[in-house]
Motif scaffolding. Structure first.
Motif, PDB file in Angstrom:
ATOM      1  N   GLN A  88       0.675  -1.129  -0.069  1.00 47.31           N
ATOM      2  CA  GLN A  88       0.028   0.070   0.164  1.00 47.31           C
ATOM      3  C   GLN A  88       0.837   1.306   0.051  1.00 47.31           C
ATOM      4  OE1 GLN A  88      -3.145   0.148  -0.416  1.00 47.31           O
ATOM      5  NE2 GLN A  88      -4.139  -1.688   0.202  1.00 47.31           N
ATOM      6  N   THR A  89       1.915   1.193   0.975  1.00 53.30           N
ATOM      7  CA  THR A  89       2.937   2.482   0.999  1.00 53.30           C
ATOM      8  C   THR A  89       3.694   2.695  -0.448  1.00 53.30           C
ATOM      9  OG1 THR A  89       3.134   1.845   3.210  1.00 53.30           O
ATOM     10  CG2 THR A  89       4.820   3.561   2.204  1.00 53.30           C
ATOM     11  N   ALA A  90       3.908   1.391  -0.908  1.00 52.69           N
ATOM     12  CA  ALA A  90       4.918   1.445  -2.393  1.00 52.69           C
ATOM     13  C   ALA A  90       3.762   1.952  -3.425  1.00 52.69           C
ATOM     14  CB  ALA A  90       5.082  -0.033  -2.706  1.00 52.69           C
ATOM     15  N   LYS A  91       2.551   1.764  -3.450  1.00 57.16           N
ATOM     16  CA  LYS A  91       1.623   2.038  -4.254  1.00 57.16           C
ATOM     17  C   LYS A  91       1.329   3.687  -4.410  1.00 57.16           C
ATOM     18  CE  LYS A  91      -2.974   1.290  -6.326  1.00 57.16           C
ATOM     19  NZ  LYS A  91      -4.458   0.771  -6.038  1.00 57.16           N
ATOM     20  N   ALA A  92       1.191   3.905  -3.209  1.00 57.43           N
ATOM     21  CA  ALA A  92       1.138   5.501  -2.982  1.00 57.43           C
ATOM     22  C   ALA A  92       2.222   6.296  -3.477  1.00 57.43           C
ATOM     23  CB  ALA A  92       0.898   5.535  -1.643  1.00 57.43           C
ATOM     24  N   ALA A  93       3.666   5.803  -3.169  1.00 53.37           N
ATOM     25  CA  ALA A  93       4.767   6.368  -3.301  1.00 53.37           C
ATOM     26  C   ALA A  93       4.762   6.411  -5.080  1.00 53.37           C
ATOM     27  CB  ALA A  93       5.837   5.886  -2.862  1.00 53.37           C
ATOM     28  N   LEU A  94       4.449   5.409  -5.677  1.00 58.00           N
ATOM     29  CA  LEU A  94       4.675   5.204  -7.185  1.00 58.00           C
ATOM     30  C   LEU A  94       3.676   6.089  -7.917  1.00 58.00           C
ATOM     31  CD1 LEU A  94       5.440   1.378  -7.134  1.00 58.00           C
ATOM     32  CD2 LEU A  94       6.773   3.034  -7.620  1.00 58.00           C
ATOM     33  N   GLU A  95       2.434   6.190  -7.423  1.00 55.24           N
ATOM     34  CA  GLU A  95       1.376   7.006  -8.084  1.00 55.24           C
ATOM     35  C   GLU A  95       1.992   8.445  -7.808  1.00 55.24           C
ATOM     36  OE1 GLU A  95      -2.076   5.835  -5.803  1.00 55.24           O
ATOM     37  OE2 GLU A  95      -2.753   4.180  -7.203  1.00 55.24           O
ATOM     38  N   ALA A  96       2.366   8.885  -6.725  1.00 51.55           N
ATOM     39  CA  ALA A  96       2.959  10.234  -6.528  1.00 51.55           C
ATOM     40  C   ALA A  96       4.004  10.555  -7.804  1.00 51.55           C
ATOM     41  CB  ALA A  96       3.438  10.477  -5.196  1.00 51.55           C
ATOM     42  N   GLY A  97       4.913   9.591  -7.791  1.00 53.37           N
ATOM     43  CA  GLY A  97       5.890   9.744  -8.810  1.00 53.37           C
ATOM     44  C   GLY A  97       5.407   9.506 -10.381  1.00 53.37           C
ATOM     45  N   ALA A  98       4.546   8.825 -10.467  1.00 58.26           N
ATOM     46  CA  ALA A  98       3.903   8.623 -11.839  1.00 58.26           C
ATOM     47  C   ALA A  98       3.399  10.030 -12.446  1.00 58.26           C
ATOM     48  CB  ALA A  98       2.722   7.694 -11.976  1.00 58.26           C
ATOM     49  N   VAL A  99       2.882  10.847 -11.541  1.00 59.95           N
ATOM     50  CA  VAL A  99       2.216  12.340 -11.891  1.00 59.95           C
ATOM     51  C   VAL A  99       3.414  13.145 -12.432  1.00 59.95           C
ATOM     52  CG1 VAL A  99       1.277  14.285 -10.976  1.00 59.95           C
ATOM     53  CG2 VAL A  99       0.604  11.992 -10.145  1.00 59.95           C
ATOM     54  N   LEU A 100       4.812  12.683 -11.715  1.00 59.22           N
ATOM     55  CA  LEU A 100       5.734  13.935 -12.229  1.00 59.22           C
ATOM     56  C   LEU A 100       6.385  13.179 -13.465  1.00 59.22           C
ATOM     57  CD1 LEU A 100       7.307  14.099  -8.393  1.00 59.22           C
ATOM     58  CD2 LEU A 100       6.176  15.889  -9.592  1.00 59.22           C
ATOM     59  N   ALA A 101       6.334  11.862 -13.566  1.00 55.47           N
ATOM     60  CA  ALA A 101       7.224  11.280 -14.685  1.00 55.47           C
ATOM     61  C   ALA A 101       6.196  10.814 -15.749  1.00 55.47           C
ATOM     62  CB  ALA A 101       8.136  10.174 -14.103  1.00 55.47           C
ATOM     63  N   GLY A 103       4.353   9.325 -18.528  1.00 54.20           N
ATOM     64  CA  GLY A 103       5.020   8.269 -19.634  1.00 54.20           C
ATOM     65  C   GLY A 103       5.850   7.466 -19.207  1.00 54.20           C
ATOM     66  N   ASP A 104       6.456   7.407 -18.161  1.00 45.70           N
ATOM     67  CA  ASP A 104       7.535   6.370 -17.419  1.00 45.70           C
ATOM     68  C   ASP A 104       6.869   5.145 -17.208  1.00 45.70           C
ATOM     69  OD1 ASP A 104       9.569   4.976 -16.286  1.00 45.70           O
ATOM     70  OD2 ASP A 104      10.386   6.933 -15.473  1.00 45.70           O
ATOM     71  N   SER A 105       7.215   4.168 -18.194  1.00 41.28           N
ATOM     72  CA  SER A 105       6.526   2.836 -17.877  1.00 41.28           C
ATOM     73  C   SER A 105       7.027   1.950 -16.596  1.00 41.28           C
ATOM     74  CB  SER A 105       6.895   2.013 -19.199  1.00 41.28           C
ATOM     75  OG  SER A 105       8.550   1.861 -19.234  1.00 41.28           O
ATOM     76  N   ARG A 106       8.056   2.536 -16.009  1.00 39.14           N
ATOM     77  CA  ARG A 106       8.521   1.687 -14.875  1.00 39.14           C
ATOM     78  C   ARG A 106       7.648   2.020 -13.588  1.00 39.14           C
ATOM     79  NH1 ARG A 106      14.385   4.637 -14.036  1.00 39.14           N
ATOM     80  NH2 ARG A 106      12.776   6.336 -14.763  1.00 39.14           N
ATOM     81  N   PHE A 107       6.765   3.077 -13.546  1.00 41.58           N
ATOM     82  CA  PHE A 107       6.143   3.442 -12.638  1.00 41.58           C
ATOM     83  C   PHE A 107       4.607   2.450 -12.721  1.00 41.58           C
ATOM     84  CE2 PHE A 107       8.523   7.214 -12.083  1.00 41.58           C
ATOM     85  CZ  PHE A 107       8.539   7.310 -10.837  1.00 41.58           C
ATOM     86  N   THR A 108       4.450   2.414 -13.953  1.00 44.08           N
ATOM     87  CA  THR A 108       3.234   1.782 -14.435  1.00 44.08           C
ATOM     88  C   THR A 108       3.151   0.326 -14.134  1.00 44.08           C
ATOM     89  OG1 THR A 108       2.874   3.475 -16.233  1.00 44.08           O
ATOM     90  CG2 THR A 108       1.421   1.208 -16.410  1.00 44.08           C
ATOM     91  N   LYS A 109       4.312  -0.325 -14.312  1.00 46.30           N
ATOM     92  CA  LYS A 109       4.559  -1.632 -14.076  1.00 46.30           C
ATOM     93  C   LYS A 109       4.763  -1.953 -12.803  1.00 46.30           C
ATOM     94  CE  LYS A 109       6.923  -2.761 -18.525  1.00 46.30           C
ATOM     95  NZ  LYS A 109       8.188  -3.234 -19.050  1.00 46.30           N
ATOM     96  N   LEU A 110       5.453  -1.157 -11.846  1.00 46.21           N
ATOM     97  CA  LEU A 110       5.423  -1.106 -10.362  1.00 46.21           C
ATOM     98  C   LEU A 110       4.008  -1.248  -9.783  1.00 46.21           C
ATOM     99  CD1 LEU A 110       8.776   0.075  -9.487  1.00 46.21           C
ATOM    100  CD2 LEU A 110       8.325  -2.209  -9.520  1.00 46.21           C
ATOM    101  N   ILE A 111       3.346  -0.253 -10.259  1.00 48.68           N
ATOM    102  CA  ILE A 111       1.984   0.023  -9.613  1.00 48.68           C
ATOM    103  C   ILE A 111       1.154  -1.224  -9.811  1.00 48.68           C
ATOM    104  CG2 ILE A 111      -0.059   1.409  -9.978  1.00 48.68           C
ATOM    105  CD1 ILE A 111       1.664   3.931 -10.357  1.00 48.68           C
ATOM    106  N   LYS A 112       1.271  -1.653 -11.183  1.00 47.35           N
ATOM    107  CA  LYS A 112       0.492  -2.957 -11.582  1.00 47.35           C
ATOM    108  C   LYS A 112       0.815  -4.117 -10.693  1.00 47.35           C
ATOM    109  CE  LYS A 112      -1.051  -6.052 -15.353  1.00 47.35           C
ATOM    110  NZ  LYS A 112      -0.598  -6.408 -16.914  1.00 47.35           N
ATOM    111  N   GLU A 113       2.122  -4.178 -10.450  1.00 53.43           N
ATOM    112  CA  GLU A 113       2.543  -5.288  -9.403  1.00 53.43           C
ATOM    113  C   GLU A 113       2.209  -5.058  -7.829  1.00 53.43           C
ATOM    114  OE1 GLU A 113       5.158  -8.495  -8.196  1.00 53.43           O
ATOM    115  OE2 GLU A 113       4.651  -7.729 -10.195  1.00 53.43           O
ATOM    116  N   CYS A 114       1.979  -3.705  -7.578  1.00 55.95           N
ATOM    117  CA  CYS A 114       1.533  -3.643  -6.054  1.00 55.95           C
ATOM    118  C   CYS A 114       0.062  -4.085  -6.283  1.00 55.95           C
ATOM    119  CB  CYS A 114       1.644  -2.000  -5.648  1.00 55.95           C
ATOM    120  SG  CYS A 114       3.258  -1.622  -5.414  1.00 55.95           S
TER     121      CYS A 114
END
Length: 372
Positions: A88-101, A103-114
């Motif tokens: 849950q903590t990981a997903k929240a951090a990644l979603e915040a980072g995805a807003v800043l980056a 089109g960065d697919s790394r965030f998308t893949k890790l959010i899906k993993e979470c």
């Protein structure tokens, strides 16, 4: 050596997979420039490579605190939290980072993993071993999820090495804790620390405490906790002599220690049974065997048989009458005593209930009304 030179050498060491050297160089650079958010984010990645996930989260949090626009800090925090199984903590951090980056697919893949792991965790179907994931990117930004599978494989091929034992340094601040059925209270004995110099971050099963005093080495305490907590309901207070941190437990279990360890026994859940008769607490510190119920009965008996004289005997008589009387008798005694200003005490409710009880002073005395 200049801070920029240290930063450059640290990046080179990282590319050469010399993560311990990179970590040391980033630490030296931060000693020279402690407000550099990018250095904290880069050191976080070095900690991830060394499996220091709690330290990686602390560095990422510090980077975000100094500069909330650095997307890689959120990426490192998310990666470390996934390895700590704090999805849950990981997903929240990644979603915040995805807003800043964008089109960065790394965030998308890790959010899906979470999301997959959160869903599996909720249905108790989370696999014990997960295939490691490597996301595309530059060498310094590649993300590897370290799992039990990779650890097992690497351990089989490890060459024997000579271990140098180094005595651990004494921590700057002492800490202690106790836990109830619902919360853990952690105390860090830090005297005279301003609240502005304290940064505390709560995760699902991690705690990050940083005390940064000017002119002193920063204090970091980042344990992976024994059990899970509810981050949004945890709180802390900075006092003159200590920092008191209250962690709300996600489950009503007793923690046998503050920090997580796979070697520790599984804690027993607190069971409350309504069908069992409540028992008086037993205090193991009582060395003498005393029957407290028997002692209490004996004291009451002695009080009842006590020989009193004068006003004490009269007061005891009235008290015994009131204690053993029915409700009408008690009402009569209260009404007559109050309305007569303490000069009449009657037990006959039929007599005093129908009229006001007038005062009856002793012979040779008269009643007076006090003016206020």
């Amino acid at each position: 050596m200049a801070q920029l030179d240290l930063d450059k050498r640290a990046k080179e060491a990282f590319v050469d997979d010399n993560f311990e050297l990179a970590l040391d160089l980033y630490t030296q650079a931060l000693d020279m420039d402690p407000k550099n958010a990018h250095l904290y984010a880069d050191r976080s990645q070095a900690n991830i490579k060394l499996n220091n996930f709690a330290e990686a989260v602390a560095d990422a949090n510090r980077a975000i605190e100094l500069d909330s626009s650095i997307s890689k800090a959120y990426l490192r925090k998310g990666t470390a939290c996934i390895n700590l199984e704090e999805y849950q903590t990981a997903k929240a951090a990644l979603e915040a980072g995805a807003v800043l980056a964008q089109g960065d697919s790394r965030f998308t893949k890790l959010i899906k993993e979470c999301e997959e792991r959160i869903a599996a965790e909720e249905t108790n179907e989370l696999p014990k071993k997960v295939t490691p994931i490597t996301l595309p990117g530059t060498e310094s930004d590649s993300v590897n999820l370290v799992t039990e599978t990779t650890k097992d494989i690497s351990s089989k091929h490890e060459e024997p090495t000579h271990t140098v034992v180094v005595a651990p340094s004494k921590p700057k601040y002492r800490h202690d804790y106790y836990n109830t059925q619902t919360e853990v209270v952690l105390t860090i004995f830090a005297k005279g620390v301003p609240s502005d110099n304290v940064v505390i971050d709560f995760g699902e099963q991690i705690l990050s405490v940083t005390i940064d005093m000017p002119g002193e080495e920063s204090y970091h305490f980042q344990p992976r906790l024994f059990g899970k907590i509810v981050p949004e309901k945890c709180r802390y207070q900075v006092l003159s002599s200590k920092i008191e941190i209250r962690l709300l437990k996600a489950e009503a279990i007793t923690w046998s220690s503050l920090e997580f360890s796979k070697d520790k026994a599984v804690p027993q859940k607190a069971i409350v049974s309504s069908g069992v008769k409540a028992q008086k607490p037993v205090y193991p510190s009582s060395k003498s065997k005393v029957d407290w119920d028997k002692l209490e009965a004996q004291v009451k008996k002695e009080e009842k048989e006590e020989k009193l004289e004068g006003d004490a005997a009269l007061n005891k008589l009235f008290r015994d009458i009131y204690q053993d009387a029915d409700e009408d008798t008690r009402r009569a005694m209260r009404k007559s005593f109050i309305e007569s200003n303490g000069t009449v005490l009657s037990t006959n409710w039929k007599e005093v209930g129908a009229k006001k009880v007038e005062g009856s002073p002793p012979d040779g005395m008269e009643m007076k009304k006090w003016e206020y």
